[in-house]
Design a protein around this motif. Structure first.
Motif, short mmCIF file in Angstrom:
data_model
loop_
_atom_site.label_atom_id
_atom_site.label_comp_id
_atom_site.label_asym_id
_atom_site.label_seq_id
_atom_site.Cartn_x
_atom_site.Cartn_y
_atom_site.Cartn_z
N SER D 80 25.77 -26.62 -3.20
CA SER D 80 26.56 -27.63 -3.90
C SER D 80 27.35 -28.48 -2.92
CB SER D 80 27.48 -26.97 -4.92
OG SER D 80 28.25 -25.99 -4.29
N ILE D 81 27.08 -29.75 -2.96
CA ILE D 81 27.73 -30.63 -2.00
C ILE D 81 28.95 -31.29 -2.60
CG2 ILE D 81 27.36 -32.53 -0.39
CD1 ILE D 81 24.31 -31.93 -0.83
N SER D 82 28.80 -31.84 -3.77
CA SER D 82 29.93 -32.55 -4.38
C SER D 82 30.82 -31.59 -5.16
CB SER D 82 29.39 -33.62 -5.33
OG SER D 82 28.85 -32.99 -6.47
N VAL D 83 32.05 -32.02 -5.39
CA VAL D 83 32.98 -31.23 -6.19
C VAL D 83 32.38 -30.98 -7.57
CG1 VAL D 83 35.24 -31.19 -7.28
CG2 VAL D 83 34.97 -32.12 -4.98
N ASP D 85 29.33 -30.81 -8.52
CA ASP D 85 28.30 -29.76 -8.45
C ASP D 85 28.93 -28.38 -8.35
OD1 ASP D 85 26.38 -31.60 -8.56
OD2 ASP D 85 25.70 -31.38 -6.46
N PHE D 86 29.94 -28.31 -7.52
CA PHE D 86 30.61 -27.03 -7.30
C PHE D 86 31.15 -26.47 -8.62
CE2 PHE D 86 33.99 -24.18 -6.35
CZ PHE D 86 33.67 -23.56 -5.16
N LEU D 87 31.87 -27.32 -9.31
CA LEU D 87 32.47 -26.86 -10.58
C LEU D 87 31.36 -26.46 -11.56
CD1 LEU D 87 35.35 -29.48 -11.09
CD2 LEU D 87 35.39 -27.29 -9.86
N ASP D 88 30.33 -27.25 -11.62
CA ASP D 88 29.20 -26.92 -12.50
C ASP D 88 28.65 -25.54 -12.20
OD1 ASP D 88 29.06 -29.09 -14.15
OD2 ASP D 88 27.72 -30.24 -12.82
N THR D 89 28.39 -25.31 -10.92
CA THR D 89 27.79 -24.03 -10.55
C THR D 89 28.76 -22.89 -10.81
OG1 THR D 89 27.07 -25.36 -8.67
CG2 THR D 89 26.22 -23.13 -8.85
N HIS D 90 29.99 -23.11 -10.46
CA HIS D 90 30.99 -22.07 -10.70
C HIS D 90 30.98 -21.68 -12.19
CE1 HIS D 90 35.48 -20.66 -10.29
NE2 HIS D 90 34.63 -19.65 -10.34
N LEU D 91 31.05 -22.69 -13.03
CA LEU D 91 31.05 -22.43 -14.48
C LEU D 91 29.75 -21.73 -14.89
CD1 LEU D 91 32.61 -25.76 -15.74
CD2 LEU D 91 33.53 -23.45 -16.12
N LYS D 92 28.65 -22.22 -14.34
CA LYS D 92 27.36 -21.66 -14.73
C LYS D 92 27.30 -20.17 -14.40
CE LYS D 92 22.45 -22.36 -13.75
NZ LYS D 92 22.33 -21.45 -12.58
N ILE D 93 27.76 -19.82 -13.23
CA ILE D 93 27.73 -18.40 -12.84
C ILE D 93 28.60 -17.57 -13.77
CG2 ILE D 93 28.42 -16.77 -11.03
CD1 ILE D 93 27.62 -18.97 -9.00
N PHE D 130 36.04 -23.08 -2.27
CA PHE D 130 36.71 -24.14 -3.02
C PHE D 130 37.63 -24.95 -2.11
CE2 PHE D 130 40.01 -25.85 -5.72
CZ PHE D 130 39.38 -26.17 -6.91
N ASN D 131 38.41 -24.23 -1.33
CA ASN D 131 39.38 -24.91 -0.49
C ASN D 131 38.73 -25.79 0.58
OD1 ASN D 131 41.25 -23.67 -2.02
ND2 ASN D 131 41.82 -22.10 -0.50
N LEU D 132 37.66 -25.28 1.17
CA LEU D 132 36.96 -26.08 2.18
C LEU D 132 36.53 -27.41 1.60
CD1 LEU D 132 34.67 -23.53 4.08
CD2 LEU D 132 36.74 -24.70 4.90
N MET D 133 35.92 -27.30 0.43
CA MET D 133 35.41 -28.50 -0.22
C MET D 133 36.53 -29.48 -0.55
SD MET D 133 33.22 -28.83 -3.60
CE MET D 133 31.92 -28.40 -2.46
N MET D 134 37.60 -28.96 -1.11
CA MET D 134 38.69 -29.83 -1.53
C MET D 134 39.37 -30.49 -0.33
SD MET D 134 38.87 -30.21 -4.71
CE MET D 134 38.13 -29.47 -6.17
N SER D 135 39.53 -29.73 0.74
CA SER D 135 40.13 -30.30 1.94
C SER D 135 39.31 -31.49 2.41
CB SER D 135 40.18 -29.25 3.05
OG SER D 135 40.92 -28.14 2.63
N ARG D 136 38.01 -31.28 2.39
CA ARG D 136 37.11 -32.35 2.83
C ARG D 136 37.30 -33.60 1.96
NH1 ARG D 136 32.09 -29.65 2.45
NH2 ARG D 136 31.88 -30.60 0.39
#
Lengths: 193, 193, 193, 193
Positions: D80-83, D85-93, D130-136
């Motif tokens: 997951s590259i974009s935020v 996507d990340f949220l989607d996958t997190h929710l999906k899991i 999560f934090n890595l992504m958000m920092s970016r």
DNA sequence: GATGAATGAGAATTCATTCAT
DNA sequence: AATGAATGAATTCTCATTCAT
């Protein structure tokens, strides 16, 4: 004056203790709390309403037993003047409680530690009486000069040995009643000069 | 001549017995069969392949123990001439097996009935030697005239009393080693005329 | 006018509820009825003279708690004009009841179903105030255009998350007091345009 | 290659774990070991042949659950590259394990302490991604400047809030599936500048 | 012969609830 | 109204024993 309920409570508690005591005397300390409850005619839970735990029950029962023994020994000490009387009374008291006393000495290792102290305390009370008397006799020169504690250990050793081997010496009827005379006679012969 | 398999079988059986013996001596007879199997390095089932039941295992172990004790006592009887020697050797033999012997007499109630006979048989073998010697001494007039079986019971009673109260007399180190001298001396003083 | 007996009854009832509340707040909802009775200084039976069952007691306690919270929130709604004030007061009210509120949300699964409705009703009362205020702010254009119920859920989610993870965030001292500022600041930053 | 017995053992163990997992997910962690055994079609004793204690069973089950979640999250982090996507996958899991995850977060306080650490460890793994992504994203200027840990707490707070109030939001069907879109949209709206 | 997984009958203890007092 | 002794079902856990492998 006690209320009806207090009496009822005490009755139940005593019923449990008596039943437990009887079962322990007959079959040993491995009897289960459920078994005791059933035989006492109360629910299993009631046992734990009166005693925090099995250990607590054991402590109470054995404590009570020791206290009653101690009381009897105390009376004995007053009245018995001669060594012979002393041994008679000692045997008589133990004979009255032979079953339970036997369990106590043969299964002591199964019991919780706390209980064992109760036992030890009581034994030393008897030892005290015994020693006083023997010291007196020794001064009078009627018996051999042997450390009194060793005399006590020998005497109690003999008694316990017979109890411990009850099934060998006297499986059906009480051992002490049967061998009291022989025990006393032997001990007296041994200590006599 | 034994097949390899038979040898293997015997080895395993002995390993179980030795381990059980060691554990019982150290921790008492309430040790579980699973525990023994694990410590012996065999599977739990193997214990029951060699012994019909826990009772059977106990019977075998205690039987073996008694036989080995009996053998030692037999040797002793030959060599020990004086009473003093006899008592020394008796104590020495018991001292060598104090841990297990102590468990045997303190936790006897946990043991199956059958085992108890084994015990009795053995004791009477020792008693026999003891009685022969004492009768001889009595004839010689060196000791008091007291029924020999009572002397035996007194002597064994003393020993067991100290073992049975080990936690009181000597919680850390072996009791018998510590009190052997006192025990023997007291007994000799008592039986001497 | 109430008879003396009625007053006594009410007093006892309240004493039980207060005690239960205190114990639940301190140690959780697994506290036994016997424990509560003892601590309240009444007999075990009295608890069931006032409440049909444990569930009933829980329902009453939690109901009362929610009502008192609702009352405090109602007062708050009147006085707090700005969002910032609102959040402050909300946090302040929860902080005053942190222990019990925390138990309520972390041990909710232990509670009877009926209780859970009481909870839901109360939350929606707060939600109502919250929503009115946010709608107003939104119209004023000071905050983002996001459905008000989602704002509420976000806000409460944050608070509950900190309470729920109290042992992680602040095991010893109250969590809310410690993080109130950060929570409020973050939430305000998030909703600001 | 595994022997038949090893396979059988593993099968039984897994059957117990699966059954326990299912029951816990459906009815909570207060289910008894007897219940689990019965439902798994094994004897009650078998549960304790595979797990030292109830705590051990819980630890294993929750540990396994967390490990599988962690693995899924790890894969997610790669892809997951974009935020969004990340949220989607997190929710999906989470959606895939909604029932058990819900029990885990709502009944955490009932669980033994050891288990709770497992939980915490896993959460921080997710937090790290999560934090890595958000920092970016923050560096890129696409989202508000808010401490990343607060963003994480807000996001997880929202999710947990919905799970925790499942019976309010969606008693019959899964909550997350139903509100995933709204949750993600709201969160994105909040963090956007 | 050896294995060890599975068994199931107990064990002690807890606790909401009842009811005679 | 208040009491508190009694209840009994439910809990976790242990252990000798069995039997298919």
């Amino acid at each position: 004056m006690k209320s009806k309920r207090q009496i009822q409570k005490e009755t139940t508690r005593q019923k449990i203790m008596d039943t437990a005591c009887r079962i322990y005397a007959k079959e040993g300390f491995s009897a289960s709390t459920a078994r005791i409850a059933k035989e006492a005619g109360v629910s299993h839970g009631t046992v734990f309403a009166h005693f925090q735990s099995l250990n607590d029950l054991l402590e109470c029962i054995i404590g009570e037993f020791q206290i009653s023994l101690a009381a009897e020994f105390h009376d004995m000490a007053e009245s018995s003047i001669s060594v012979s009387d002393f041994l008679d009374t000692h045997l008589k008291i133990l004979m009255e409680h032979e079953d339970f006393y036997l369990r106590l000495i043969t299964e002591r290792s199964l019991l919780p530690e706390e209980v064992q102290y109760v036992y030890a305390d009581n034994q030393s009370a008897i030892a005290h009486h015994f020693n006083l008397m023997m010291s007196r006799e020794m001064k009078n020169g009627t018996i051999k000069e042997i450390p009194v504690h060793m005399l006590f250990n020998t005497w109690l050793g003999m008694i316990h040995y017979y109890l411990w081997n009850k099934d060998f010496f006297s499986p059906e009827e009480p051992v002490l009643a049967r061998y009291a005379g022989e025990l006393k006679h032997t001990f007296l012969s041994l200590i006599r000069k």
